[in-house]
Design a protein around this motif. Structure first.
Motif, PDB file in Angstrom:
ATOM      1  N   LYS A  76      12.777   5.667  -2.641  1.00 54.79           N
ATOM      2  CA  LYS A  76      12.186   4.665  -1.855  1.00 54.79           C
ATOM      3  C   LYS A  76      10.798   5.090  -1.724  1.00 54.79           C
ATOM      4  O   LYS A  76      10.569   6.528  -1.267  1.00 54.79           O
ATOM      5  N   THR A  77       9.683   4.407  -1.722  1.00 52.47           N
ATOM      6  CA  THR A  77       8.349   4.842  -1.690  1.00 52.47           C
ATOM      7  C   THR A  77       7.602   4.267  -0.674  1.00 52.47           C
ATOM      8  O   THR A  77       7.621   2.783  -0.434  1.00 52.47           O
ATOM      9  N   ILE A  78       7.012   4.812   0.378  1.00 54.09           N
ATOM     10  CA  ILE A  78       6.248   4.219   1.397  1.00 54.09           C
ATOM     11  C   ILE A  78       4.752   4.308   1.378  1.00 54.09           C
ATOM     12  O   ILE A  78       4.206   5.432   0.914  1.00 54.09           O
ATOM     13  N   PHE A  79       4.115   3.340   1.594  1.00 50.96           N
ATOM     14  CA  PHE A  79       2.749   3.205   1.491  1.00 50.96           C
ATOM     15  C   PHE A  79       2.199   2.958   2.927  1.00 50.96           C
ATOM     16  O   PHE A  79       2.515   2.059   3.681  1.00 50.96           O
ATOM     17  N   LEU A  80       1.335   3.911   3.514  1.00 48.77           N
ATOM     18  CA  LEU A  80       0.761   3.843   4.740  1.00 48.77           C
ATOM     19  C   LEU A  80      -0.530   3.384   4.818  1.00 48.77           C
ATOM     20  O   LEU A  80      -1.563   3.521   3.972  1.00 48.77           O
ATOM     21  N   THR A 166       7.978   0.065   0.114  1.00 49.55           N
ATOM     22  CA  THR A 166       7.778  -0.529   1.768  1.00 49.55           C
ATOM     23  C   THR A 166       6.166  -0.039   1.946  1.00 49.55           C
ATOM     24  O   THR A 166       5.827   1.124   1.771  1.00 49.55           O
ATOM     25  N   VAL A 167       5.396  -1.116   2.386  1.00 47.28           N
ATOM     26  CA  VAL A 167       4.293  -1.071   3.064  1.00 47.28           C
ATOM     27  C   VAL A 167       4.368  -0.875   4.481  1.00 47.28           C
ATOM     28  O   VAL A 167       4.866  -1.979   5.009  1.00 47.28           O
ATOM     29  N   ILE A 168       3.935   0.317   5.313  1.00 44.76           N
ATOM     30  CA  ILE A 168       4.070   0.170   6.619  1.00 44.76           C
ATOM     31  C   ILE A 168       2.509   0.018   7.077  1.00 44.76           C
ATOM     32  O   ILE A 168       1.764   0.981   6.865  1.00 44.76           O
ATOM     33  N   SER A 169       2.098  -1.091   7.500  1.00 43.55           N
ATOM     34  CA  SER A 169       0.483  -1.392   7.925  1.00 43.55           C
ATOM     35  C   SER A 169       0.306  -1.643   9.350  1.00 43.55           C
ATOM     36  O   SER A 169       1.186  -2.159  10.033  1.00 43.55           O
ATOM     37  N   HIS A 170      -0.752  -1.419   9.865  1.00 39.59           N
ATOM     38  CA  HIS A 170      -1.325  -1.713  11.096  1.00 39.59           C
ATOM     39  C   HIS A 170      -2.458  -2.562  11.175  1.00 39.59           C
ATOM     40  O   HIS A 170      -3.430  -2.213  10.428  1.00 39.59           O
ATOM     41  N   GLY A 193       9.659  -4.492  -2.160  1.00 37.49           N
ATOM     42  CA  GLY A 193      10.753  -4.725  -1.212  1.00 37.49           C
ATOM     43  C   GLY A 193      10.563  -5.112   0.062  1.00 37.49           C
ATOM     44  O   GLY A 193      11.089  -6.022   0.768  1.00 37.49           O
ATOM     45  N   ARG A 194       9.438  -4.548   0.974  1.00 34.52           N
ATOM     46  CA  ARG A 194       9.334  -4.653   2.318  1.00 34.52           C
ATOM     47  C   ARG A 194       7.947  -4.629   2.885  1.00 34.52           C
ATOM     48  O   ARG A 194       7.210  -3.422   2.040  1.00 34.52           O
ATOM     49  N   ILE A 195       7.422  -5.170   3.467  1.00 30.22           N
ATOM     50  CA  ILE A 195       6.243  -4.951   4.339  1.00 30.22           C
ATOM     51  C   ILE A 195       6.273  -4.928   5.647  1.00 30.22           C
ATOM     52  O   ILE A 195       6.804  -5.922   6.161  1.00 30.22           O
TER      53      ILE A 195
END
Length: 328
Positions: A76-80, A166-170, A193-195
């Motif tokens: 699982k790979t997270i993009f901030l 998964t992209v975790i965005s703000h 997969g998920r944003i």
């Protein structure tokens, strides 16, 4: 962005915004498809963090840099992705990177769009701030295009599937995430997969509808509202999962800054809470309907509340209310 306290100043800012918006008309012609300008995405940087203190740049289409990073395949790979005027060292990026990196079960990649986010422009006056925001907004589609290409580069060469991304965005970063999700589907016929949209930025221009984060941009779009009466998006149904935190508008920030998380505002509370929930299973959400979504301090009286944040069950869908206090 501080609130304007008198009518004349408010009208001035509105006029400034619309003058800037009109000047961008040529950049956003009347078309349905997003603009494609991959060569303009060169300013985007992708930094992989195997540990909080190790930074390794992975350059798009550069296999040598990818191989040197030793990024974990089939993981699982997270993009901030932070928002307006953000850089690689902005508080959301720094704290979230430190909180997630070093874990054996994830890869953490920080997306630095500082050369496109308005960070290099002056924002000393209201006019400069509006201009910088419009420039940053105009760059969202370009940044999203390059992210989509980078996703494919990782999938083909790093054995990391779209479904594991998964992209975790703000804030305004949610616009970039939305554009990246749309472009991935358009180019490669699949969704990531998920944003996660942490208090997505409010909609200033009509063109934002083309790229703003919404249902369909990923297999699951997860929205957290914390400042709907301020700089956050006021739309009620943009995610597969929509979390209304303490009513979604105003948050219980302490007057003093936290030594752990830093300065708190209702807008930043979104990413601070998401990080807090990673290591604390005490923050839960209950399904809501209608007005109780906007309840500021509701007790959790549902029979089966769900944990929020990274550990939210993968099959959860719908609208939820969250009651949370100041974070230590």
């Amino acid at each position: 962005m501080r609130k304007v306290k008198n009518l004349s100043a408010s009208l001035s800012l509105v006029c400034i915004c619309w003058l800037g918006v009109l000047s961008l008309t040529s950049a956003f012609p009347q078309q349905q498809e997003l603009p494609v300008s991959p060569s303009d995405g060169e300013g985007l940087k992708f930094y992989y963090f195997p540990t909080p203190d190790q930074q390794m740049e992975i350059v798009y289409n550069d296999l040598e840099s990818l191989n040197a990073s030793n990024i974990k395949p089939a993981t699982k790979t997270i993009f901030l992705l932070d928002g307006f005027t953000s850089t690689a060292t902005s508080p959301m990026n720094t704290y979230t990177k430190n909180n997630f990196s070093g874990r054996a079960d994830v890869n953490v990649i920080l997306v630095d769009w500082g050369s496109l986010s308005g960070a290099e422009l002056s924002i000393g006056t209201p006019i400069e701030m509006v201009f910088s925001y419009l420039v940053a907004f105009a760059n969202c589609a370009t940044a999203g295009d390059r992210m989509a290409e980078f996703f494919q580069f990782l999938r083909v060469n790093g054995q990391i599937e779209f479904s594991d991304m998964t992209v975790i965005s703000h804030s305004l970063g949610c616009h970039v995430a939305g554009a990246a999700g749309k472009r991935t589907k358009a180019l490669f016929g699949e969704r990531i997969g998920r944003i996660v949209g942490l208090d997505p930025a409010f909609q200033v221009t009509p063109w934002e509808q083309q790229i703003r984060l919404q249902i369909g941009d990923a297999e699951a779009v997860e929205i957290y509202h914390t400042n709907r009466d301020g700089v956050g998006d006021s739309n009620l149904a943009t995610g597969d999962i929509t979390m209304f935190v303490n009513g979604g508008a105003d948050q219980p920030c302490k007057e003093e800054d936290s030594e752990i998380i830093g300065k708190c505002s209702s807008h930043s509370y979104s990413w601070q809470l998401y990080n807090f929930a990673l290591n604390n299973d005490t923050v839960k959400a209950c399904p809501c309907k209608g007005a109780n979504c906007l309840c500021k301090r509701c007790s959790l009286d549902c029979s089966d509340p769900v944990r929020i944040g990274w550990y939210i069950p993968s099959d959860v869908r719908g609208s939820f209310y969250v009651s949370a206090g100041p974070m230590e």
